[in-house]
Design a protein around this motif. Structure first.
Motif, PDB file in Angstrom:
ATOM      1  N   LYS A   1       0.849  -1.167   0.000  1.00 29.48           N
ATOM      2  CA  LYS A   1       0.000   0.000   0.000  1.00 29.48           C
ATOM      3  C   LYS A   1       0.895   1.229   0.000  1.00 29.48           C
ATOM      4  CE  LYS A   1      -3.343   2.235   2.937  1.00 29.48           C
ATOM      5  NZ  LYS A   1      -4.144   2.140   4.128  1.00 29.48           N
ATOM      6  N   PHE A   2       0.649   2.131  -0.910  1.00 31.61           N
ATOM      7  CA  PHE A   2       1.429   3.357  -0.975  1.00 31.61           C
ATOM      8  C   PHE A   2       0.685   4.451  -0.233  1.00 31.61           C
ATOM      9  CE2 PHE A   2       2.734   7.314  -3.132  1.00 31.61           C
ATOM     10  CZ  PHE A   2       4.072   7.278  -2.797  1.00 31.61           C
ATOM     11  N   CYS A   3       1.251   4.946   0.838  1.00 28.09           N
ATOM     12  CA  CYS A   3       0.567   5.959   1.647  1.00 28.09           C
ATOM     13  C   CYS A   3       1.249   7.320   1.541  1.00 28.09           C
ATOM     14  CB  CYS A   3       0.501   5.497   3.098  1.00 28.09           C
ATOM     15  SG  CYS A   3       2.121   5.252   3.827  1.00 28.09           S
ATOM     16  N   GLY A   4       2.218   7.459   0.685  1.00 28.66           N
ATOM     17  CA  GLY A   4       2.872   8.738   0.503  1.00 28.66           C
ATOM     18  C   GLY A   4       4.090   8.925   1.386  1.00 28.66           C
ATOM     19  N   LEU A   5       4.350   7.990   2.282  1.00 29.53           N
ATOM     20  CA  LEU A   5       5.496   8.118   3.171  1.00 29.53           C
ATOM     21  C   LEU A   5       6.747   7.443   2.625  1.00 29.53           C
ATOM     22  CD1 LEU A   5       3.685   7.516   6.565  1.00 29.53           C
ATOM     23  CD2 LEU A   5       4.338   9.684   5.540  1.00 29.53           C
ATOM     24  N   ARG A   6       6.574   6.627   1.623  1.00 32.45           N
ATOM     25  CA  ARG A   6       7.734   5.967   1.016  1.00 32.45           C
ATOM     26  C   ARG A   6       8.365   6.895  -0.010  1.00 32.45           C
ATOM     27  NH1 ARG A   6       4.744   0.368  -0.386  1.00 32.45           N
ATOM     28  NH2 ARG A   6       4.207  -0.182   1.725  1.00 32.45           N
ATOM     29  N   LEU A   7       9.639   6.653  -0.274  1.00 30.84           N
ATOM     30  CA  LEU A   7      10.320   7.459  -1.285  1.00 30.84           C
ATOM     31  C   LEU A   7       9.981   6.994  -2.691  1.00 30.84           C
ATOM     32  CD1 LEU A   7      13.790   7.847   0.430  1.00 30.84           C
ATOM     33  CD2 LEU A   7      11.922   9.501   0.347  1.00 30.84           C
ATOM     34  N   GLN A   8       9.576   5.719  -2.803  1.00 30.02           N
ATOM     35  CA  GLN A   8       9.231   5.172  -4.111  1.00 30.02           C
ATOM     36  C   GLN A   8       7.879   4.484  -4.023  1.00 30.02           C
ATOM     37  OE1 GLN A   8      12.372   2.439  -4.897  1.00 30.02           O
ATOM     38  NE2 GLN A   8      13.840   4.014  -5.460  1.00 30.02           N
ATOM     39  N   ALA A   9       7.192   4.443  -5.150  1.00 31.45           N
ATOM     40  CA  ALA A   9       5.931   3.709  -5.205  1.00 31.45           C
ATOM     41  C   ALA A   9       6.222   2.210  -5.130  1.00 31.45           C
ATOM     42  CB  ALA A   9       5.207   4.039  -6.505  1.00 31.45           C
TER      43      ALA A   9
ATOM     44  N   ARG B   1       5.397  -3.791  -6.936  1.00 27.26           N
ATOM     45  CA  ARG B   1       4.450  -4.835  -7.334  1.00 27.26           C
ATOM     46  C   ARG B   1       3.149  -4.208  -7.824  1.00 27.26           C
ATOM     47  NH1 ARG B   1       3.935  -8.299  -2.096  1.00 27.26           N
ATOM     48  NH2 ARG B   1       3.235  -6.251  -1.518  1.00 27.26           N
ATOM     49  N   GLU B   2       2.428  -4.990  -8.600  1.00 28.44           N
ATOM     50  CA  GLU B   2       1.133  -4.536  -9.080  1.00 28.44           C
ATOM     51  C   GLU B   2       0.140  -4.538  -7.915  1.00 28.44           C
ATOM     52  OE1 GLU B   2      -1.858  -6.092 -12.453  1.00 28.44           O
ATOM     53  OE2 GLU B   2       0.271  -6.145 -12.937  1.00 28.44           O
ATOM     54  N   LEU B   3      -0.760  -3.581  -7.901  1.00 31.94           N
ATOM     55  CA  LEU B   3      -1.735  -3.489  -6.825  1.00 31.94           C
ATOM     56  C   LEU B   3      -2.726  -4.653  -6.889  1.00 31.94           C
ATOM     57  CD1 LEU B   3      -2.444   0.344  -6.869  1.00 31.94           C
ATOM     58  CD2 LEU B   3      -1.072  -0.942  -5.241  1.00 31.94           C
ATOM     59  N   PRO B   4      -3.290  -5.056  -5.757  1.00 35.55           N
ATOM     60  CA  PRO B   4      -4.239  -6.179  -5.770  1.00 35.55           C
ATOM     61  C   PRO B   4      -5.537  -5.803  -6.465  1.00 35.55           C
ATOM     62  CG  PRO B   4      -4.133  -5.181  -3.595  1.00 35.55           C
ATOM     63  CD  PRO B   4      -3.062  -4.533  -4.424  1.00 35.55           C
ATOM     64  N   ASP B   5      -6.244  -6.819  -6.882  1.00 41.02           N
ATOM     65  CA  ASP B   5      -7.533  -6.635  -7.519  1.00 41.02           C
ATOM     66  C   ASP B   5      -8.517  -6.044  -6.507  1.00 41.02           C
ATOM     67  OD1 ASP B   5      -9.707  -6.761  -9.211  1.00 41.02           O
ATOM     68  OD2 ASP B   5     -10.049  -8.897  -8.859  1.00 41.02           O
ATOM     69  N   LEU B   6      -9.245  -5.031  -6.897  1.00 43.74           N
ATOM     70  CA  LEU B   6     -10.180  -4.372  -5.996  1.00 43.74           C
ATOM     71  C   LEU B   6     -11.615  -4.843  -6.172  1.00 43.74           C
ATOM     72  CD1 LEU B   6      -8.774  -0.739  -6.174  1.00 43.74           C
ATOM     73  CD2 LEU B   6      -8.324  -2.493  -4.469  1.00 43.74           C
ATOM     74  N   ALA B   7     -11.808  -5.972  -6.838  1.00 46.32           N
ATOM     75  CA  ALA B   7     -13.157  -6.509  -7.016  1.00 46.32           C
ATOM     76  C   ALA B   7     -13.735  -6.896  -5.658  1.00 46.32           C
ATOM     77  CB  ALA B   7     -13.108  -7.734  -7.937  1.00 46.32           C
ATOM     78  N   ARG B   8     -15.062  -6.918  -5.583  1.00 51.81           N
ATOM     79  CA  ARG B   8     -15.727  -7.263  -4.328  1.00 51.81           C
ATOM     80  C   ARG B   8     -15.364  -8.674  -3.877  1.00 51.81           C
ATOM     81  NH1 ARG B   8     -20.327  -4.476  -2.654  1.00 51.81           N
ATOM     82  NH2 ARG B   8     -21.178  -6.417  -1.887  1.00 51.81           N
TER      83      ARG B   8
END
Length: 106
Positions: A1-9, A12-19
């Motif tokens: 999860k990228f919360c803005g506190l890391r220096l880099q994004a 890995r690819e983000l997980p599927d957000l399907a229900r």
């Protein structure tokens, strides 16, 4: 999860957000055998059983862990715990209806 506190994004690819797969609330309940393992005394255990009888007609899980949680949330008052349980299950049912009327995009 990228919360803005890391220096880099994240690389890995983000997980599927399907229900999530829908399942009835009863399918997520703790087994009844756990009642003997509850961290409570005999009096509180009997009150959990009484709460289970009071909410028998309401939808939703009625396993020992859930009953103890609602009972303790209302300081052992059976009537207040049963009312809270009913309100929570009505809220859950309303959310399920809302989710079904607005399906997730594929």
């Amino acid at each position: 999860k990228f919360c803005g506190l890391r220096l880099q994004a994240p690389s890995r690819e983000l997980p599927d957000l399907a229900r999530f797969q829908e399942a009835p609330a009863e399918a997520t309940a703790a087994p009844d055998e756990w009642e003997a393992l509850l961290p409570c005394g005999d009096a509180e255990r009997r009150r959990c059983q009484e709460l289970r009888r009071l909410v028998a007609e309401s939808p939703g899980p009625k396993d020992p862990v859930t009953m103890l949680r609602f009972l303790r949330a209302r300081q052992g008052r059976l009537d207040a715990a049963a009312e809270m349980y009913g309100a929570a299950m009505r809220f859950r049912m309303a959310g399920e209806r809302l989710g079904k009327s607005f399906p997730a995009k594929a």
